[in-house]
Design a protein around this motif. Structure first.
Motif, PDB file in Angstrom:
ATOM      1  N   PRO A 124       0.830  -1.205   0.000  1.00 23.85           N
ATOM      2  CA  PRO A 124       0.000   0.000   0.000  1.00 23.85           C
ATOM      3  C   PRO A 124       0.868   1.261   0.000  1.00 23.85           C
ATOM      4  N   PRO A 125       0.362   2.352  -0.558  1.00 20.13           N
ATOM      5  CA  PRO A 125       1.168   3.579  -0.668  1.00 20.13           C
ATOM      6  C   PRO A 125       1.743   4.055   0.652  1.00 20.13           C
ATOM      7  N   GLU A 126       0.977   3.892   1.748  1.00 19.85           N
ATOM      8  CA  GLU A 126       1.482   4.380   3.043  1.00 19.85           C
ATOM      9  C   GLU A 126       2.682   3.563   3.521  1.00 19.85           C
ATOM     10  N   ALA A 127       2.717   2.261   3.178  1.00 17.01           N
ATOM     11  CA  ALA A 127       3.851   1.420   3.563  1.00 17.01           C
ATOM     12  C   ALA A 127       5.098   1.814   2.778  1.00 17.01           C
ATOM     13  N   ILE A 128       4.909   2.106   1.496  1.00 21.01           N
ATOM     14  CA  ILE A 128       6.042   2.551   0.674  1.00 21.01           C
ATOM     15  C   ILE A 128       6.579   3.870   1.203  1.00 21.01           C
ATOM     16  N   LYS A 129       5.674   4.777   1.530  1.00 23.00           N
ATOM     17  CA  LYS A 129       6.084   6.089   2.040  1.00 23.00           C
ATOM     18  C   LYS A 129       6.858   5.938   3.342  1.00 23.00           C
ATOM     19  N   ALA A 130       6.391   5.045   4.225  1.00 27.14           N
ATOM     20  CA  ALA A 130       7.067   4.838   5.508  1.00 27.14           C
ATOM     21  C   ALA A 130       8.453   4.246   5.305  1.00 27.14           C
ATOM     22  N   PHE A 131       8.574   3.297   4.366  1.00 21.98           N
ATOM     23  CA  PHE A 131       9.877   2.679   4.107  1.00 21.98           C
ATOM     24  C   PHE A 131      10.864   3.709   3.571  1.00 21.98           C
ATOM     25  N   LEU A 132      10.432   4.504   2.601  1.00 18.36           N
ATOM     26  CA  LEU A 132      11.338   5.495   2.009  1.00 18.36           C
ATOM     27  C   LEU A 132      11.720   6.565   3.025  1.00 18.36           C
ATOM     28  N   ALA A 133      10.791   6.920   3.913  1.00 17.87           N
ATOM     29  CA  ALA A 133      11.117   7.891   4.962  1.00 17.87           C
ATOM     30  C   ALA A 133      12.140   7.317   5.935  1.00 17.87           C
ATOM     31  N   ASP A 134      12.000   6.018   6.259  1.00 21.91           N
ATOM     32  CA  ASP A 134      12.962   5.367   7.141  1.00 21.91           C
ATOM     33  C   ASP A 134      14.349   5.371   6.512  1.00 21.91           C
ATOM     34  N   ARG A 135      14.405   5.078   5.213  1.00 25.59           N
ATOM     35  CA  ARG A 135      15.708   5.042   4.554  1.00 25.59           C
ATOM     36  C   ARG A 135      16.328   6.428   4.431  1.00 25.59           C
ATOM     37  N   ALA A 136      15.490   7.450   4.287  1.00 24.24           N
ATOM     38  CA  ALA A 136      16.019   8.815   4.282  1.00 24.24           C
ATOM     39  C   ALA A 136      16.676   9.127   5.623  1.00 24.24           C
TER      40      ALA A 136
END
Length: 311
Positions: A124-136
């Protein structure tokens, strides 16, 4: 003898490196799956805040960073060796370069928009957003700078052409003839790229590289069995840290056992770990720390690529 416990998750490239290290040695180990993103409360109860993946646990001793994990596994089983006699510096130095430079390129290539759309397409889009924020956050504050996808694409043919040439001219089946830690450090970024059809051609276009990668991955992962994070914490609480290394060494910056210090990676994932310095050697730093869930543990870090400062 305490079991080898690897805290990891399946899609982590450095975890794949560690799994291959275990496979090359033919070792049995316990597998504890951790979250790819923060928070990781069960893991940080052992490490004190170190957030990179993977982490190796042996009783109440916690080993951070695959460079140090390789050296610890070498102590566990000397042969076959990660550091062939006469090639110790070449293998270790090439591995450090691959773990930094090649991995940095692979990360940029994997996280380009076309690749992300395929790799995370079912989330889901929110999971992708959370993953990319974590990697940032993971890549914030350290010396590692994020390459643009354009620059990574620009540099990639040079890196692969050099690797292809080395493998074509090498007498043996591996980077420096016989297998070494260099092969496993070079393999995991390419394994990362092979995960989707978007980035796999960046490896497949080089036949000698592809054949070599197949040989390295062919070592497998050894014999793994599942363990829960609660069981791993219980093992740490009920264990005593191993005896400290017997090494005569004077730290060049004057750090001595007994000091309260902070240790952190310098490139990325720079969250510091606080504790009492109990050992400072040429390759390794060891902190003593206590946690109500993990008990008394020794957390081991490599010297190279990490910083230490007084609290």
């Amino acid at each position: 003898m305490s079991e080898l416990i690897l805290h990891h998750y399946p899609t982590s490239p450095f975890a794949e490196k560690a799994r291959l290290l275990l496979g090359f040695k033919g070792l049995s180990w316990r597998s504890v799956h951790i979250s790819p993103v923060m928070p990781k409360p069960d893991l940080t109860a052992l490490t004190g805040g170190y957030r990179k993946t993977p982490v190796l646990q042996i009783g109440a001793d916690i080993y951070c960073d695959t460079a140090l994990i390789a050296r610890r596994l070498e102590q566990e089983k000397a042969q076959p060796s990660f550091f062939p006699e006469g090639q110790e510096m070449i293998a270790a130095s090439f591995a450090a370069w691959a773990d930094s430079v090649v991995f940095q390129h692979a990360v940029s290539l994997v996280f380009q928009p076309e690749s992300v759309a395929v790799r995370f397409g079912k989330l889901p889009p929110e999971a992708i957003k959370a993953f990319l924020a974590d990697r940032a956050g993971l890549f914030s504050g350290g010396s590692a700078t994020r390459l643009s996808a354009e620059q990574a694409k620009h540099n990639w043919p040079t890196l692969m052409a050099r690797l292809e040439q080395q493998l074509q001219r090498e007498d043996g089946d591996f980077l420096f003839g016989e297998p070494s830690v260099a092969d496993f450090a070079m393999a995991h970024p390419l394994w990362f790229l092979k995960a989707t059809h978007v980035t796999a051609p960046l490896v497949d276009a080089y036949p000698a590289v592809s054949a070599w990668l197949g040989r390295v991955l062919g070592f497998g992962h050894g014999a793994a069995s599942e363990m829960s994070s609660e069981e791993a914490l219980e093992i740490a609480r009920n264990s005593t840290p191993a005896a400290l290394p017997d090494e005569a060494f004077t730290d060049p910056n004057g750090f001595v056992a007994g000091q309260q210090v902070l240790i952190a990676a310098t490139d990325y994932g720079v969250d510091p770990v606080a504790g009492e310095l109990v050992f400072a050697g040429r390759e390794e730093l060891i902190l003593r720390r206590e946690d109500e869930r993990g008990g008394l543990v020794h957390v081991h870090f490599p010297r190279f690529g990490f910083r230490i400062e007084k609290r």
